[in-house]
Design an enzyme around this catalytic site. Structure first.
Site, mmCIF file in Angstrom:
data_model
loop_
_atom_site.group_PDB
_atom_site.id
_atom_site.type_symbol
_atom_site.label_atom_id
_atom_site.label_comp_id
_atom_site.label_asym_id
_atom_site.label_seq_id
_atom_site.Cartn_x
_atom_site.Cartn_y
_atom_site.Cartn_z
ATOM 1 N N LEU A 1 0.858 -1.258 -0.019
ATOM 2 C CA LEU A 1 0.025 -0.097 -0.211
ATOM 3 C C LEU A 1 0.641 1.197 0.161
ATOM 4 C CD1 LEU A 1 -2.572 -1.083 2.467
ATOM 5 C CD2 LEU A 1 -2.712 -1.372 -0.032
ATOM 6 N N HIS A 2 0.205 2.274 -0.640
ATOM 7 C CA HIS A 2 0.824 3.538 -0.552
ATOM 8 C C HIS A 2 -0.166 4.713 -0.412
ATOM 9 C CE1 HIS A 2 -0.824 3.648 -4.609
ATOM 10 N NE2 HIS A 2 -0.042 2.748 -5.054
ATOM 11 N N HIS B 1 -3.649 4.288 -2.145
ATOM 12 C CA HIS B 1 -4.532 3.402 -1.723
ATOM 13 C C HIS B 1 -5.155 3.899 -0.384
ATOM 14 C CE1 HIS B 1 -1.586 0.341 -3.342
ATOM 15 N NE2 HIS B 1 -2.879 -0.069 -4.058
ATOM 16 N N GLY C 1 -9.699 3.619 -7.709
ATOM 17 C CA GLY C 1 -9.035 4.936 -8.163
ATOM 18 C C GLY C 1 -9.190 5.007 -9.675
ATOM 19 N N SER D 1 2.492 0.577 -6.865
ATOM 20 C CA SER D 1 3.162 -0.322 -6.345
ATOM 21 C C SER D 1 4.138 -0.806 -7.196
ATOM 22 C CB SER D 1 2.512 -1.692 -5.995
ATOM 23 O OG SER D 1 1.156 -1.200 -4.978
HETATM 24 P P1 AMP Z 1 -3.943 -1.946 -6.599
HETATM 25 O O1 AMP Z 1 -3.447 -2.382 -5.248
HETATM 26 O O2 AMP Z 1 -3.017 -1.675 -7.632
HETATM 27 O O3 AMP Z 1 -4.813 -3.028 -7.257
HETATM 28 O O4 AMP Z 1 -4.980 -0.737 -6.515
HETATM 29 C C1 AMP Z 1 -6.135 -0.621 -5.620
HETATM 30 C C2 AMP Z 1 -6.949 0.359 -5.777
HETATM 31 O O5 AMP Z 1 -6.247 1.631 -5.383
HETATM 32 C C3 AMP Z 1 -7.265 0.446 -7.488
HETATM 33 O O6 AMP Z 1 -8.751 1.091 -7.238
HETATM 34 C C4 AMP Z 1 -6.372 1.581 -7.801
HETATM 35 O O7 AMP Z 1 -7.056 2.280 -9.004
HETATM 36 C C5 AMP Z 1 -6.289 2.524 -6.653
HETATM 37 N N1 AMP Z 1 -4.809 3.102 -6.755
HETATM 38 C C6 AMP Z 1 -3.732 2.747 -7.027
HETATM 39 N N2 AMP Z 1 -2.929 3.870 -7.242
HETATM 40 C C7 AMP Z 1 -3.520 5.050 -6.957
HETATM 41 C C8 AMP Z 1 -3.049 6.136 -6.727
HETATM 42 N N3 AMP Z 1 -1.865 6.667 -7.265
HETATM 43 N N4 AMP Z 1 -4.102 7.202 -6.549
HETATM 44 C C9 AMP Z 1 -5.336 6.958 -6.498
HETATM 45 N N5 AMP Z 1 -6.007 5.579 -6.519
HETATM 46 C C10 AMP Z 1 -4.860 4.625 -6.872
#
Ligand code: AMP
Length: 282
Positions: free
Chosen positions: A35-36, A39, A149, A188
């Site tokens: 997570l960042h 998230h 996101g 990530s």
């Molecule tokens: P992931 O773990 O990459 O599947 O992302 C999980 C959720 O976090 C998804 O809905 C992504 O679109 C959202 N997300 C990832 N990076 C960002 C970001 N930089 N800004 C906003 N939402 C994000």
């Protein structure tokens, strides 16, 4: 005030038991972990709008292609739990692949049109995996709201469509892209970049901004807007452009002219690392 101890569960039955006692409305944030702040911005928005916040952490094998980075995808559950504890999530669901796809699994969710262009054309089967796993997360958690996101713009469109088509009684909330100070969208996968690639990766947002400026000055020719992006990326030695698109923000169909809301999006390789980014023009 200190946040109460975060609860974590793995099995679906156990999740269901804990879910029963969560005060409504329940918000769900599906993630693949590592997570960042991107998230966490979804978690924070959910906390503002919901009485209980559930975060799922699952690196979903069915959305990775055979040549993609499933096995090397970064994972750090302890760190994730710490961040979610600090941010104030209530429950973390961290199923295993066996929990989600037990022996004999054979049911899939597929969309017809929205998945054809952009990411869908570059990553065959990707959205079949995404739509299926999100349906399963929705069914298991039964949230009132689910947060995604704008970073993954096509995914956001796909999930909204799917929730509507399959009558999920869930409001799909799309949150803005969180960026590093130099404009790079948090991901990530940024961890894969070496120092020079990390520096070069600012070209994604710089090129989108250049196109936004041209749009602001009246440029409506979608080909010209795409060209502004591709030209800038092609001048960056470490970057290899996979696609740039200027598409209708609803249908994701490629445009000749921008008249309504448009999605300007791109995918770029830095070595083996594939990054995506986008802006909305309206
Ligand atoms: P992931 O773990 O990459 O599947 O992302 C999980 C959720 O976090 C998804 O809905 C992504 O679109 C959202 N997300 C990832 N990076 C960002 C970001 N930089 N800004 C906003 N939402 C994000």
């Amino acid at each position: 005030m200190k946040n109460p101890e975060i609860k974590t569960v793995q099995g679906i039955l156990e999740l269901r038991e804990l879910r029963k006692n969560l005060p409504a409305p329940v918000g769900l944030i599906p993630t693949m972990g590592y997570l960042h702040e991107g998230h966490l911005s979804l978690v924070k928005q959910a906390k503002e709008e919901c009485a209980s916040v559930v975060v799922s952490i699952f690196v979903n094998p069915s959305q990775f292609g055979p040549q993609e980075d499933l096995s090397s995808y970064p994972r750090d559950l302890q760190r994730d739990l710490q961040l979610l504890q600090e941010t104030g999530a209530d429950l973390v669901w961290n199923p295993t692949t066996e929990d989600m796809y037990p022996q004999g699994y054979q049911t899939w969710v597929e969309l017809e049109e929205l998945v054809k262009p952009l990411e869908g054309s570059m990553r065959p089967g990707h959205f079949k995996g995404v739509a299926t796993v999100v349906s399963k997360l929705f069914n298991a958690v039964q949230p009132m709201k689910a947060y995604f996101g704008q970073k993954d713009a096509q995914q956001a469109a796909v999930i909204k469509r799917m929730a509507q088509d399959l009558n999920f009684p869930i409001e799909v909330v799309i949150c803005p892209i969180v960026r590093a100070e130099d404009g790079l969208a948090l991901s990530s996968r940024n961890i894969y970049l070496d120092k020079n690639e990390r520096q070069a990766a600012t070209v994604l947002y710089r090129s989108l901004q250049a196109a936004r400026e041209a749009f602001g000055s009246g440029e409506r020719n979608a080909g010209n807007l795409r060209h502004i992006v591709s030209d800038m990326v092609n001048r960056e030695a470490l970057a290899k452009l996979q696609y740039v698109s200027c598409a209708d923000a609803e249908t994701l169909g490629e445009l000749e002219r921008v008249s309504a809301k448009a999605l300007l999006s791109m995918a770029v390789y830095f070595g083996k690392t594939r990054l995506i980014d986008n802006i909305i023009l309206e």
